[in-house]
Enzyme design. Structure first.
Site, PDB file in Angstrom:
ATOM      1  N   HIS A 130       0.828  -1.206   0.000  1.00  0.00           N
ATOM      2  CA  HIS A 130       0.000   0.000   0.000  1.00  0.00           C
ATOM      3  C   HIS A 130       0.868   1.264   0.000  1.00  0.00           C
ATOM      4  CE1 HIS A 130      -3.677   2.347   1.182  1.00  0.00           C
ATOM      5  NE2 HIS A 130      -2.766   3.141   1.733  1.00  0.00           N
ATOM      6  N   GLU A 131       1.827   1.312   0.918  1.00  0.00           N
ATOM      7  CA  GLU A 131       2.668   2.518   1.005  1.00  0.00           C
ATOM      8  C   GLU A 131       3.543   2.664  -0.243  1.00  0.00           C
ATOM      9  OE1 GLU A 131       1.901   4.692   3.045  1.00  0.00           O
ATOM     10  OE2 GLU A 131       0.738   3.502   4.465  1.00  0.00           O
ATOM     11  N   HIS A 134       1.650   4.337  -2.948  1.00  0.00           N
ATOM     12  CA  HIS A 134       1.641   5.810  -2.852  1.00  0.00           C
ATOM     13  C   HIS A 134       2.914   6.399  -3.471  1.00  0.00           C
ATOM     14  CE1 HIS A 134      -2.037   6.214  -0.697  1.00  0.00           C
ATOM     15  NE2 HIS A 134      -1.609   5.711   0.450  1.00  0.00           N
ATOM     16  N   HIS A 140      -5.957   6.522  -2.842  1.00  0.00           N
ATOM     17  CA  HIS A 140      -6.762   5.476  -2.239  1.00  0.00           C
ATOM     18  C   HIS A 140      -7.824   4.997  -3.211  1.00  0.00           C
ATOM     19  CE1 HIS A 140      -5.281   6.813   1.941  1.00  0.00           C
ATOM     20  NE2 HIS A 140      -4.604   5.781   1.494  1.00  0.00           N
ATOM     21  N   CYS A 141      -8.158   3.721  -3.104  1.00  0.00           N
ATOM     22  CA  CYS A 141      -9.048   3.064  -4.063  1.00  0.00           C
ATOM     23  C   CYS A 141     -10.348   2.696  -3.357  1.00  0.00           C
ATOM     24  CB  CYS A 141      -8.343   1.808  -4.592  1.00  0.00           C
ATOM     25  SG  CYS A 141      -9.355   0.839  -5.721  1.00  0.00           S
ATOM     26  N   CYS A 146      -8.950  -4.084  -2.823  1.00  0.00           N
ATOM     27  CA  CYS A 146      -7.700  -3.611  -3.431  1.00  0.00           C
ATOM     28  C   CYS A 146      -6.727  -3.164  -2.341  1.00  0.00           C
ATOM     29  CB  CYS A 146      -7.993  -2.443  -4.362  1.00  0.00           C
ATOM     30  SG  CYS A 146      -6.511  -1.647  -5.025  1.00  0.00           S
ATOM     31  N   CYS A 165      -5.942  -3.759  -7.615  1.00  0.00           N
ATOM     32  CA  CYS A 165      -7.051  -4.064  -8.515  1.00  0.00           C
ATOM     33  C   CYS A 165      -6.625  -3.681  -9.930  1.00  0.00           C
ATOM     34  CB  CYS A 165      -8.316  -3.310  -8.093  1.00  0.00           C
ATOM     35  SG  CYS A 165      -8.265  -1.534  -8.427  1.00  0.00           S
ATOM     36  N   CYS A 168      -6.098   0.118 -10.482  1.00  0.00           N
ATOM     37  CA  CYS A 168      -4.870   0.654  -9.884  1.00  0.00           C
ATOM     38  C   CYS A 168      -3.649   0.158 -10.657  1.00  0.00           C
ATOM     39  CB  CYS A 168      -4.767   0.257  -8.426  1.00  0.00           C
ATOM     40  SG  CYS A 168      -5.882   1.192  -7.355  1.00  0.00           S
TER      41      CYS A 168
HETATM   42 ZN   LIG Z   1      -2.786   5.148   2.072  1.00  0.00          ZN
HETATM   43 ZN   LIG Z   2      -7.525  -0.306  -6.620  1.00  0.00          ZN
END
Ligand SMILES: [Zn+2]
Ligand SMILES: [Zn+2]
Length: 185
Positions: A130-131, A134, A140-141, A146, A165, A168
């Site tokens: 996740h990080e 970024h 954010h999704c 996701c 996903c 993304c």
């Molecule tokens: Zn985040």
């Molecule tokens: Zn996504």
């Protein structure tokens, strides 16, 4: 990704966690991931009233790391926060080089539950991806499955997968392998 990813323990972090994460990230993202030397916890980032560290101080400590790697991902085993938030699971420089994951709140024992190593590691992997997302410019999704879905609570982290996903993934840089597992896996 060009230059790969360098994993950097910030302070004391169990060695087998970093080694495990390097391997998982390497196969999930299709790029070289290596574990680097640990850096000290930035003492100046400690807030004695909150008894937490500022996430920004962690990112600053990682900025000082000299490496040809394209991304520097820190692992910190101390509780962290950002202004306006009670705590953070991690933080990243948007489209930057640095990101980190804060480990304490990913452990079931933080909440008085029995420890569960596989669950803890999956949470670390999800927050790490996740990080890193970024740092590659992803926001954010809305898809709760996701990895880029925002985790307001650990429940959100446990519901989402460790991968992007399809939408993304389209927004990731071009090096990303098309063979990467999808979010339904
Ligand atoms: Zn985040
Ligand atoms: Zn996504």
């Amino acid at each position: 990704m060009p230059g790969g990813i360098l994993l950097v323990p910030i302070g004391e972090v169990e060695a087998d966690l970093a080694a495990w994460l390097a391997e998982e990230l390497g196969s999930a993202l299709g790029c070289p991931v290596t574990v680097g030397e640990a850096v000290p916890i930035p003492k100046g980032g400690y807030d004695p009233h909150r008894r937490q560290y500022r996430g920004e101080a962690m990112l600053a400590a990682l900025r000082a790391v000299s490496t040809p790697a394209g991304r520097v991902l820190g692992l910190a085993d101390v509780d962290c926060y950002a202004p306006g938030l009670n705590f953070i699971f991690g933080q990243a420089a948007l489209r930057g080089r640095e990101a980190f994951v804060a480990l304490p709140r990913l452990r079931p024992s933080f909440y008085g539950l029995p420890d569960d190593l596989p669950l803890f590691r999956q949470r670390v992997l999800k927050e790490a991806v996740h990080e890193l997302g970024h740092t590659w410019g992803l926001g954010h999704c809305p898809d709760p499955r996701c990895v880029m879905h925002f985790s307001n609570t650990l429940h959100d982290t446990d519901v989402k997968g460790a991968s992007f996903c399809s939408r993304c993934r389209q927004n990731l840089p071009r090096w990303t392998p098309t063979s990467a597992p999808n979010s339904s896996a």
